[in-house]
Motif scaffolding. Structure first.
Motif, short mmCIF file in Angstrom:
data_model
loop_
_atom_site.label_atom_id
_atom_site.label_comp_id
_atom_site.label_asym_id
_atom_site.label_seq_id
_atom_site.Cartn_x
_atom_site.Cartn_y
_atom_site.Cartn_z
N CYS A 44 88.75 18.43 36.80
CA CYS A 44 88.92 17.59 37.99
C CYS A 44 87.88 17.95 39.06
O CYS A 44 87.27 17.06 39.67
CB CYS A 44 90.33 17.74 38.55
SG CYS A 44 91.62 17.08 37.49
N GLN A 45 87.67 19.24 39.28
CA GLN A 45 86.71 19.65 40.30
C GLN A 45 85.28 19.30 39.90
O GLN A 45 84.49 18.81 40.72
CB GLN A 45 86.81 21.15 40.56
CG GLN A 45 85.96 21.62 41.75
CD GLN A 45 86.40 20.97 43.04
OE1 GLN A 45 87.52 21.21 43.51
NE2 GLN A 45 85.54 20.16 43.64
N LEU A 46 84.93 19.52 38.63
CA LEU A 46 83.58 19.16 38.17
C LEU A 46 83.36 17.66 38.28
O LEU A 46 82.26 17.20 38.60
CB LEU A 46 83.39 19.63 36.73
CG LEU A 46 83.31 21.15 36.50
CD1 LEU A 46 83.23 21.45 35.01
CD2 LEU A 46 82.11 21.75 37.23
N THR A 47 84.41 16.88 38.02
CA THR A 47 84.28 15.42 38.14
C THR A 47 84.05 15.02 39.58
O THR A 47 83.18 14.18 39.87
CB THR A 47 85.54 14.74 37.57
OG1 THR A 47 85.70 15.10 36.19
CG2 THR A 47 85.44 13.23 37.68
N ALA A 48 84.80 15.58 40.52
CA ALA A 48 84.58 15.28 41.94
C ALA A 48 83.16 15.64 42.35
O ALA A 48 82.47 14.85 43.01
CB ALA A 48 85.60 16.03 42.80
N ASP A 49 82.71 16.82 41.96
CA ASP A 49 81.38 17.28 42.36
C ASP A 49 80.29 16.41 41.76
O ASP A 49 79.28 16.12 42.41
CB ASP A 49 81.17 18.73 41.92
CG ASP A 49 82.09 19.70 42.63
OD1 ASP A 49 82.66 19.33 43.67
OD2 ASP A 49 82.24 20.83 42.13
N THR A 50 80.47 15.98 40.51
CA THR A 50 79.42 15.24 39.81
C THR A 50 79.41 13.77 40.19
O THR A 50 78.35 13.18 40.38
CB THR A 50 79.59 15.41 38.29
OG1 THR A 50 79.67 16.81 37.97
CG2 THR A 50 78.42 14.81 37.53
N VAL A 51 80.59 13.17 40.31
CA VAL A 51 80.65 11.76 40.73
C VAL A 51 80.31 11.65 42.21
O VAL A 51 79.68 10.69 42.64
CB VAL A 51 82.05 11.18 40.44
CG1 VAL A 51 82.12 9.72 40.92
CG2 VAL A 51 82.36 11.25 38.96
N GLY A 52 80.72 12.65 43.00
CA GLY A 52 80.40 12.64 44.42
C GLY A 52 81.43 11.97 45.29
O GLY A 52 81.15 11.61 46.43
#
Length: 475
Positions: free
Chosen positions: A413-421
């Motif tokens: 979830c955190q990697l998705t937030a960081d990568t999608v922005g």
């Protein structure tokens, strides 16, 4: 208290979950969970659908004996796979969508209808296991010669329970044989593919009554006549999207389990060449909505990797592994999660390492670093899909809802937030069962309203967790 039961069948396990509405909130009670283990035979990979049916009905019988308020049940499952019937007789165990025979079906279909025309007709992302390709392979093998009717997996189990032979519309929309955005099967397409019109059952919408359990089935499993089966969004993603607590048009969703479905909910399909080239699909949703989405490989990559490590004696506890992966270096090698070489069961770590070597990347130095690389690669694919949604729909995406089993994976979830922005709103985990239960509740008159009303119940019942953006990869 009045209740309904969801029979939710996933690619690795099934479960029976009871839902009760109390004070405007939905309460879940898991009752039974059972494995879904494919069987490899000499002719290919199959589902053990008889064991699945038996386990599901035993679970439902257990609920009915303990809960006098149970009035309904409905089945959802993965898409595209089917059983063939001659009368009441099943003509062999259904093939698994990961079976290798599908490629010959692709060649057979595309010899008759170009990929471009097929997308204009059915609006589906090209996936070699779509039902249209499976049926073409089956026809070439003579498997359809004795078949009188094809039923998709949830419809097949519903038929065994109630005797109703129908095709629920959201799942039928994944076959490649339904008119995109239209009311019926594409009957003009069938003869071009050598498929009979009478092979396909009548279409029904989510919320259709199927009836009580057949007397002999009721006696076998202890299910009383008050328990009535209805249809829901029987494609599990259709039910999962009902279970996404979206309140704004600028949201995308990721239903993350064995597969990841990244999409937006629309009122009409998009069948442009740009959408086809980007690999997007238009599938039917509950209440006539369109699920405009892209299939992205999901946590299958991780579960197959763990299975491969355990087969060589490296036991891995997933929770500990994810905690170690969160501490691994952020600059991990990544790969294309949608590479078709990752589709089949087998030694996933070796195949992923081969992809990394092929693109000139280093191989991870440890299992935690490998796991982080898998999750970062998934996040990269999610970000690409979200950007395509913005481009193809003209909508800015300002938040992503991530539901399903992946919502429990804090690192993903955190990697998705960081990568999608954009912020990721995680949960509910049981989105599919929740969507199934709420559509049932509405069908039985336990609640009223549109999808937004159903989602308001979800927001009250299952507070999500929000992951803010730490770094932005957009731009």
């Amino acid at each position: 208290m009045t209740s309904v039961a969801a029979i939710d069948l996933g690619a690795t396990s099934g479960r029976v979950i009871v839902g009760e509405l109390e004070d405007g909130a939905l309460r879940l009670r898991p009752v039974a969970r059972f494995p879904n283990t494919p069987v490899r035979l000499a002719d290919g990979l199959h589902w053990d659908v008889l064991s699945l049916y038996t386990a599901a009905m035993r679970g439902l019988g257990e609920v009915a004996r303990a809960d006098e308020g149970l009035i309904g049940a409905a089945i959802d499952s993965w898409a595209v796979d089917y059983g063939l019937l001659n009368g009441n007789r099943l003509l062999g165990n259904p093939f698994h969508y990961r079976d290798a025979r599908n490629e010959q079906g692709v060649a057979r279909v595309h010899a008759a209808v170009s990929p471009e025309e097929l997308f204009r007709r059915n609006g589906l992302q090209h996936l070699p296991f779509n039902t249209v390709f499976q049926l073409a392979a089956a026809a070439a093998a003579g498997e359809l010669d004795e078949a009188e009717r094809m039923l998709l997996i949830p419809d097949l189990l519903g038929f065994w329970a109630t005797g109703a032979r129908v095709a629920e519309r959201t799942n039928a929309s994944t076959t490649g044989l339904l008119e995109v955005g239209g009311p019926d099967w594409d009957f003009a397409l069938l003869p071009r593919l050598g498929l009979r019109r009478d092979l396909l059952p009548d279409l029904v919408d989510p919320g259709t009554a199927l009836g009580p359990v057949l007397p002999e089935i009721a006696a076998e499993f202890g299910i009383p006549g008050r328990v009535r089966f209805t249809t829901v969004g029987s494609h599990d993603t259709a039910s999962a999207v009902v279970g996404v607590p979206m309140t704004r048009d600028d949201a995308a969703y990721i239903s993350c389990g064995t597969w990841s479905l990244v999409g937006a909910e629309l009122t009409a399909p998009i069948t442009s060449e740009a959408a086809r080239a980007a690999g997007f699909t238009n599938e039917g949703g509950v209440d006539g909505r369109t699920r405009f989405l892209k299939n992205v490989m999901g946590l299958w990559l991780l579960s197959e990797s763990v299975r491969a490590w355990e087969q060589v004696g490296e036991q891995q506890e997933l929770g500990a592994l994810l905690r170690q992966a969160a501490e691994a270096p952020a600059d991990v090698p990544t790969f294309d999660v949608n590479d078709p070489r990752l589709l089949a069961p087998g030694d996933m770590p070796t195949r992923i390492e081969a992809l990394l070597v092929e693109r000139g990347s280093r191989v991870p130095a440890s299992i935690p670093e490998f796991v982080r690389g898998v999750l970062q690669s998934l996040a990269n694919a999610y970000a690409d899909a979200v950007r395509d949604i913005e481009r193809l729909t003209g909508r800015p995406i300002r938040r992503v809802h991530l539901v399903g089993g992946g919502a429990q994976n804090a690192l993903l979830c955190q990697l998705t937030a960081d990568t999608v922005g954009v912020p990721v709103v995680a949960g509910p985990v049981e989105a599919t069962a929740i969507g199934n239960l709420l559509v049932q509740a509405r069908t039985h008159g336990l609640m009223t309203g549109d999808l937004e009303s159903l989602r308001a119940v979800i927001a009250r019942s299952f507070p999500p967790r929000t992951y803010a953006v730490r770094t932005s990869a957009r731009g």
